[in-house]
Design an enzyme around this catalytic site. Structure first.
Site, PDB file in Angstrom:
ATOM      1  N   CYS A 229      -1.151   8.609   7.298  1.00 23.49           N
ATOM      2  CA  CYS A 229      -2.449   8.484   6.781  1.00 23.49           C
ATOM      3  C   CYS A 229      -3.277   8.113   7.591  1.00 23.49           C
ATOM      4  CB  CYS A 229      -2.393   7.100   5.749  1.00 23.49           C
ATOM      5  SG  CYS A 229      -1.636   7.461   4.235  1.00 23.49           S
TER       6      CYS A 229
ATOM      7  N   CYS B 276       0.910  -1.124  -0.086  1.00 18.85           N
ATOM      8  CA  CYS B 276      -0.152   0.040  -0.193  1.00 18.85           C
ATOM      9  C   CYS B 276       0.838   1.358  -0.028  1.00 18.85           C
ATOM     10  CB  CYS B 276      -0.895   0.039   1.231  1.00 18.85           C
ATOM     11  SG  CYS B 276      -2.040   1.400   1.246  1.00 18.85           S
ATOM     12  N   CYS B 277       1.939   1.295   0.798  1.00 13.71           N
ATOM     13  CA  CYS B 277       2.683   2.552   0.811  1.00 13.71           C
ATOM     14  C   CYS B 277       3.572   2.699  -0.470  1.00 13.71           C
ATOM     15  CB  CYS B 277       3.775   2.435   2.137  1.00 13.71           C
ATOM     16  SG  CYS B 277       2.932   2.394   3.759  1.00 13.71           S
TER      17      CYS B 277
ATOM     18  N   CYS C 166       7.949   4.048   5.990  1.00  9.82           N
ATOM     19  CA  CYS C 166       7.007   3.243   4.618  1.00  9.82           C
ATOM     20  C   CYS C 166       7.871   3.140   3.741  1.00  9.82           C
ATOM     21  CB  CYS C 166       5.952   4.617   4.494  1.00  9.82           C
ATOM     22  SG  CYS C 166       6.780   6.106   3.891  1.00  9.82           S
TER      23      CYS C 166
ATOM     24  N   CYS D   7      -3.502   4.561   9.511  1.00  9.08           N
ATOM     25  CA  CYS D   7      -2.147   4.182   9.837  1.00  9.08           C
ATOM     26  C   CYS D   7      -1.467   5.051  10.917  1.00  9.08           C
ATOM     27  CB  CYS D   7      -1.228   3.938   8.488  1.00  9.08           C
ATOM     28  SG  CYS D   7      -1.933   2.809   7.618  1.00  9.08           S
TER      29      CYS D   7
END
Length: 263
Positions: free
Chosen positions: A205, A122-123, A233, A208
């Site tokens: 985010c 995702c990162c 990240c 997170c």
């Protein structure tokens, strides 16, 4: 400039930074680094200080943020306030549409909670790939990294040559403490994220990031459900997937748990 020339320039700038103020460091970068220099801001308190210095001095440095699409509403509000206060735009880079759709189709909207590899993917889509586009063609990269943010960042340099991206990477606030930065922003009317006063010291985010607890390090609120100790990240990793270690080239304990983020 060739890679060797930029590598030598990074060493010269690193030696010069210690005696300069943050604004002096930024001015030196603007004068010495050829071509484009990009400052990537997360809109955190240290990045707001740097944005203030760049905009106030009208330095020829691009200010860019990575909008992952999952930021806090308070972060977007701060983004707007900053542009209005300084009369300058903070440019945005967004995730590539097809890659983001494929990621969500594969792991779901919040799949990052279920495995470190899914979070890193995702990162990779939301931050690392857009960063590559933000830095494409640039010779200089400015960040808000500081020595006291986490044990993982203690051995960074003021300025280094990022081998993975072939770019001069500078950390003008490396030797500043969070308290020094807080005092500077308060004294100079720099807009900051209201979440900082609610215990969110390092803000990424929304899904997170949590507020830290008493005694925790600044970045403990990032990806708190994972057992890894790095709290990174992938933006500040070398080509092997390990955090950059400019001084000794050695990974810190736990670094081996960080795989290279897929491209």
């Amino acid at each position: 400039m060739s890679a060797d020339d930029l590598r030598a320039l990074a060493a010269e700038l690193d030696a010069a930074f210690a005696s300069l103020s943050p604004e002096g460091r930024l001015r030196l970068l603007a004068e010495r680094v050829p071509g484009r220099t990009v400052f990537t801001t997360s809109l955190g308190i240290e990045d707001q200080m740097l944005t203030h210095l760049v905009f106030r001095a009208k330095l020829p440095i691009e200010v860019v943020t990575l909008d992952t699409g999952r930021l806090f509403p308070e972060t977007y509000a701060l983004w707007q306030r900053t542009e209005e206060q300084y009369g300058r735009r903070i440019k945005a880079k967004y995730p590539e549409g097809q890659a983001l759709e494929a990621l969500i189709d594969d792991q779901g909207i919040n799949g990052f909670y279920f495995a470190p590899e899914m979070r890193k993917s995702c990162c990779g889509v939301r931050k690392v790939e857009p960063l590559g586009r933000a830095l494409a063609g640039a010779s200089g990269w400015i960040t808000g990294l500081r020595r006291d943010q986490s044990p993982n960042r203690e051995k960074l340099d003021f300025v280094e040559f990022d081998e993975a991206r072939q770019i001069v990477k500078a950390n003008p606030l490396f030797d500043w403490t969070r308290e020094e930065i807080r005092l500077f922003t308060a004294e100079n009317g720099v807009p900051v994220n209201e979440l900082h006063d609610k215990g969110f010291l390092s803000i990424g985010c929304a899904p997170c990031t949590r507020a830290i607890r008493p005694g925790e390090v600044e970045r403990a609120g990032r990806w708190w459900w994972e057992e890894e100790t790095l709290r990174e990240c992938g933006l500040h990793m070398d080509a092997s997937g390990r955090p950059v270690r400019a001084r000794d080239g050695k990974p810190a304990p736990g670094d081996s748990a960080f795989e290279t983020i897929p491209s």
